[in-house]
Scaffold this motif. Structure first.
Motif, PDB file in Angstrom:
ATOM      1  N   VAL A 355       0.821  -1.221   0.000  1.00 10.50           N
ATOM      2  CA  VAL A 355       0.000   0.000   0.000  1.00 10.50           C
ATOM      3  C   VAL A 355       0.850   1.263   0.000  1.00 10.50           C
ATOM      4  CG1 VAL A 355      -1.929  -1.148   1.138  1.00 10.50           C
ATOM      5  CG2 VAL A 355      -0.238   0.071   2.525  1.00 10.50           C
ATOM      6  N   SER A 356       2.137   1.163   0.369  1.00 16.69           N
ATOM      7  CA  SER A 356       3.002   2.346   0.380  1.00 16.69           C
ATOM      8  C   SER A 356       3.952   2.379  -0.818  1.00 16.69           C
ATOM      9  CB  SER A 356       3.825   2.393   1.672  1.00 16.69           C
ATOM     10  OG  SER A 356       4.672   1.273   1.770  1.00 16.69           O
ATOM     11  N   TYR A 357       3.814   1.416  -1.757  1.00 14.26           N
ATOM     12  CA  TYR A 357       4.649   1.389  -2.956  1.00 14.26           C
ATOM     13  C   TYR A 357       4.529   2.720  -3.706  1.00 14.26           C
ATOM     14  CZ  TYR A 357       6.358  -0.147  -7.527  1.00 14.26           C
ATOM     15  OH  TYR A 357       7.059  -0.268  -8.706  1.00 14.26           O
ATOM     16  N   PRO A 358       5.659   3.295  -4.206  1.00 17.51           N
ATOM     17  CA  PRO A 358       7.010   2.747  -4.328  1.00 17.51           C
ATOM     18  C   PRO A 358       7.973   3.163  -3.211  1.00 17.51           C
ATOM     19  CG  PRO A 358       6.847   4.674  -5.704  1.00 17.51           C
ATOM     20  CD  PRO A 358       5.512   4.536  -5.007  1.00 17.51           C
ATOM     21  N   ALA A 359       7.471   3.392  -2.011  1.00 10.76           N
ATOM     22  CA  ALA A 359       8.376   3.688  -0.900  1.00 10.76           C
ATOM     23  C   ALA A 359       9.298   2.494  -0.675  1.00 10.76           C
ATOM     24  CB  ALA A 359       7.573   3.961   0.374  1.00 10.76           C
ATOM     25  N   PRO A 360      10.550   2.695  -0.280  1.00  8.57           N
ATOM     26  CA  PRO A 360      11.465   1.585  -0.017  1.00  8.57           C
ATOM     27  C   PRO A 360      10.874   0.619   1.008  1.00  8.57           C
ATOM     28  CG  PRO A 360      12.677   3.656  -0.053  1.00  8.57           C
ATOM     29  CD  PRO A 360      11.218   4.014  -0.099  1.00  8.57           C
ATOM     30  N   GLU A 361      11.018  -0.666   0.743  1.00 11.20           N
ATOM     31  CA  GLU A 361      10.358  -1.681   1.562  1.00 11.20           C
ATOM     32  C   GLU A 361      10.834  -1.658   3.012  1.00 11.20           C
ATOM     33  OE1 GLU A 361      12.287  -2.521  -1.118  1.00 11.20           O
ATOM     34  OE2 GLU A 361      10.708  -2.508  -2.631  1.00 11.20           O
ATOM     35  N   SER A 362      12.142  -1.466   3.211  1.00  8.21           N
ATOM     36  CA  SER A 362      12.643  -1.493   4.582  1.00  8.21           C
ATOM     37  C   SER A 362      12.211  -0.261   5.366  1.00  8.21           C
ATOM     38  CB  SER A 362      14.172  -1.623   4.607  1.00  8.21           C
ATOM     39  OG  SER A 362      14.777  -0.526   4.003  1.00  8.21           O
ATOM     40  N   SER A 363      11.839   0.808   4.661  1.00  6.91           N
ATOM     41  CA  SER A 363      11.334   1.997   5.355  1.00  6.91           C
ATOM     42  C   SER A 363       9.950   1.723   5.933  1.00  6.91           C
ATOM     43  CB  SER A 363      11.274   3.193   4.398  1.00  6.91           C
ATOM     44  OG  SER A 363      12.549   3.558   3.957  1.00  6.91           O
ATOM     45  N   SER A 364       9.067   1.132   5.114  1.00  2.00           N
ATOM     46  CA  SER A 364       7.716   0.831   5.607  1.00  2.00           C
ATOM     47  C   SER A 364       7.775  -0.200   6.723  1.00  2.00           C
ATOM     48  CB  SER A 364       6.830   0.320   4.467  1.00  2.00           C
ATOM     49  OG  SER A 364       7.355  -0.866   3.895  1.00  2.00           O
ATOM     50  N   GLN A 365       8.585  -1.236   6.542  1.00  3.32           N
ATOM     51  CA  GLN A 365       8.689  -2.251   7.584  1.00  3.32           C
ATOM     52  C   GLN A 365       9.353  -1.694   8.833  1.00  3.32           C
ATOM     53  OE1 GLN A 365      10.863  -5.780   6.578  1.00  3.32           O
ATOM     54  NE2 GLN A 365      10.708  -6.577   8.652  1.00  3.32           N
ATOM     55  N   GLY A 366      10.383  -0.875   8.645  1.00  3.07           N
ATOM     56  CA  GLY A 366      11.073  -0.291   9.789  1.00  3.07           C
ATOM     57  C   GLY A 366      10.144   0.544  10.652  1.00  3.07           C
ATOM     58  N   LEU A 367       9.251   1.289  10.009  1.00  2.00           N
ATOM     59  CA  LEU A 367       8.309   2.113  10.771  1.00  2.00           C
ATOM     60  C   LEU A 367       7.324   1.242  11.552  1.00  2.00           C
ATOM     61  CD1 LEU A 367       7.561   5.043   8.299  1.00  2.00           C
ATOM     62  CD2 LEU A 367       8.735   5.179  10.497  1.00  2.00           C
ATOM     63  N   LEU A 368       6.908   0.127  10.959  1.00  3.09           N
ATOM     64  CA  LEU A 368       6.000  -0.779  11.679  1.00  3.09           C
ATOM     65  C   LEU A 368       6.696  -1.377  12.900  1.00  3.09           C
ATOM     66  CD1 LEU A 368       4.241  -2.719   8.767  1.00  3.09           C
ATOM     67  CD2 LEU A 368       3.452  -0.690   9.971  1.00  3.09           C
ATOM     68  N   LEU A 369       7.937  -1.812  12.708  1.00  2.93           N
ATOM     69  CA  LEU A 369       8.692  -2.356  13.827  1.00  2.93           C
ATOM     70  C   LEU A 369       8.955  -1.293  14.886  1.00  2.93           C
ATOM     71  CD1 LEU A 369      11.253  -4.566  11.871  1.00  2.93           C
ATOM     72  CD2 LEU A 369       9.419  -5.379  13.361  1.00  2.93           C
ATOM     73  N   LEU A 370       9.250  -0.084  14.428  1.00  2.00           N
ATOM     74  CA  LEU A 370       9.498   1.025  15.349  1.00  2.00           C
ATOM     75  C   LEU A 370       8.259   1.294  16.200  1.00  2.00           C
ATOM     76  CD1 LEU A 370      11.361   3.332  16.311  1.00  2.00           C
ATOM     77  CD2 LEU A 370      10.415   4.739  14.468  1.00  2.00           C
ATOM     78  N   ALA A 371       7.094   1.260  15.554  1.00  2.49           N
ATOM     79  CA  ALA A 371       5.845   1.489  16.291  1.00  2.49           C
ATOM     80  C   ALA A 371       5.684   0.475  17.414  1.00  2.49           C
ATOM     81  CB  ALA A 371       4.651   1.412  15.334  1.00  2.49           C
ATOM     82  N   GLY A 372       5.919  -0.802  17.083  1.00  2.00           N
ATOM     83  CA  GLY A 372       5.781  -1.850  18.091  1.00  2.00           C
ATOM     84  C   GLY A 372       6.825  -1.780  19.180  1.00  2.00           C
ATOM     85  N   GLN A 373       8.021  -1.293  18.841  1.00  2.00           N
ATOM     86  CA  GLN A 373       9.073  -1.169  19.848  1.00  2.00           C
ATOM     87  C   GLN A 373       8.756  -0.035  20.824  1.00  2.00           C
ATOM     88  OE1 GLN A 373      11.401  -3.325  20.142  1.00  2.00           O
ATOM     89  NE2 GLN A 373      11.291  -4.381  18.192  1.00  2.00           N
TER      90      GLN A 373
END
Length: 425
Positions: A355-373
């Motif tokens: 849903v965030s394409y073409p944003a870099p994949e590790s950026s979208s995932q990193g933000l999700l992980l950051l939220a949970g941390q």
């Protein structure tokens, strides 16, 4: 659409190497969590039990450091590639695992090593979707992300199940707490060898793209415009604030939760059952998501299933009178919680990348992980305050938050890529 593409068998080697280093970095995260009370006895006199820097802080440090390193790690992965990003993670894992193993008898050395391993973690975990996009066709990415998440859960399961076997965890045992240093040495040597092997085996990308859709490389700074410009991505971030935060907190405090339910021994079984459920869910749910080409449906199922799991852990001591019934209910609840909340992770990561394409994949995932941390750190800190005085209150709050997560996921739209027909040569 790009026509010159091919799927290479080496993708499974890359995934296996990535999974292996993920397993060991997660073992290092929770090496003490399932035997926290025994570890306190082992390190008695080396720290103040009333200090913030205590046994529980060893797990919390991963979440704290993640807040600082998450975005820089994603920047490195997106800018310089997965080989560089994962290489940094592998080198740090090898070095600090050995330090932790050889210095296992010193709480100060263990803490220093844990901080170094905490720095390594985002360089590894933030690369999941980057690895799947570079090496796997669209119709396999949910499954690949599920297997990568499975590696996290295997690592946590080992920490929960194997650690109590290596440490004297019964308060009645005269050697209570002994074995901590041996356990850390074993984990340290295995982690170092695994990290070096992963560094050698992981390659940047195959000679050609694995799928027909065109790969667009977006600058790291521009990627955030796509991420925060997507309503569904923002809602997904909030979802991970709740779901991943609860999982991180429960994982970090599993021995304390067992104690609150009346379990005297540090047997780790509540954590083990949660991870067993997560392992099964991480295999099954992402595969079904790929097969039926649905992301939202399975995220809804996961959030609905999380509710009874959290509620069971929070209220089993109220619902049942006998200690055996409470413990059994807690084990069943832990399995249910693990199955649904941990299978939501890989599906959510892939959904966010789409849903965030073409944003870099590790950026979208990193933000999700950051939220949970962030929430995991806050939740864990609140649960451990004043000798776990607020643990029960926080578990009750988690039940309400699980309901909020279900309402939230109903508001997002299906991934636009699920209508794309992908083919493989």
């Amino acid at each position: 659409m790009q026509e010159d593409y091919k799927v290479y068998g080496y993708r499974w080697v890359v995934l296996a190497a990535f999974m292996a280093v993920t397993v060991v970095i997660e073992i290092q995260w929770l090496a003490h969590a399932s035997v926290a009370r025994a570890a306190e006895a082992f390190y008695i006199g080396q720290f103040s039990p009333d200090s913030v820097v205590n046994i529980d802080f060893l797990a919390m440090s991963y979440m704290f450091v993640f807040l600082i390193i998450c975005i820089p790690a994603s920047y490195v992965i997106d800018t310089f590639g997965i080989k560089t990003g994962l290489g940094i993670g592998c080198v740090l894992t090898a070095a600090f695992s050995l330090l932790k193993g050889f210095g296992g008898g010193s709480f100060n050395l263990v803490m220093i090593a844990q901080m170094g391993l905490a720095v390594a973690q985002p360089f590894i975990l933030n690369a999941v979707t980057a690895v799947t996009v570079r090496w796997f066709p669209l119709e396999e990415r949910g499954t690949a992300a599920g297997l990568a998440a499975l590696a996290q859960y295997i690592g946590i399961a080992i920490a929960m199940a194997v650690t109590p076997m290596l440490v004297s965890g019964s308060p009645s045992d005269p050697d209570y707490g002994q074995g901590i240093d041996t356990m850390l040495m074993i984990y340290g040597l295995i982690s170092a060898v695994t990290a070096v092997a992963a560094f050698v085996l992981i390659k940047e990308k195959p000679p050609t793209q694995p799928s027909g859709e065109e790969y667009v490389h977006t600058k790291f700074s521009e990627g955030f415009k796509y991420i925060f410009g997507s309503r569904d991505m923002v809602l997904t971030i909030v979802l991970f604030f709740i779901g991943l935060g609860i999982f991180n907190a429960v994982s970090s405090m599993v021995d304390s939760i067992s104690g609150a339910l009346g379990v005297d021994d540090s047997d780790g079984m509540i954590g083990v059952l949660m991870i067993v459920g997560g392992v099964i869910g991480a295999i099954l749910i992402p595969m079904l998501s790929d097969k039926f080409r649905k992301r939202k449906l399975f995220l809804v199922i996961c959030m609905a299933g999380m509710i009874p799991g959290v509620a069971g852990l929070a209220f089993s001591d109220i619902l049942f009178s006998s200690a055996d019934a409470v413990y059994t209910a807690a084990l069943v609840s832990a399995f249910v919680l693990g199955f649904f909340v941990m299978s939501a992770g890989p599906v959510g990561f892939q959904y966010a990348a789409e849903v965030s394409y073409p944003a870099p994949e590790s950026s979208s995932q990193g933000l999700l992980l950051l939220a949970g941390q962030i929430t995991g750190l806050v939740f864990t800190a609140l649960m451990s305050l004043r000798s776990n005085q607020y643990l029960g209150t926080m578990m009750s709050l988690f039940s309400l938050l699980a309901v909020a997560a279900l309402i939230l996921i109903l508001m997002v739209k299906e991934s636009p890529m699920m209508g794309v027909s992908a083919k493989k040569e």
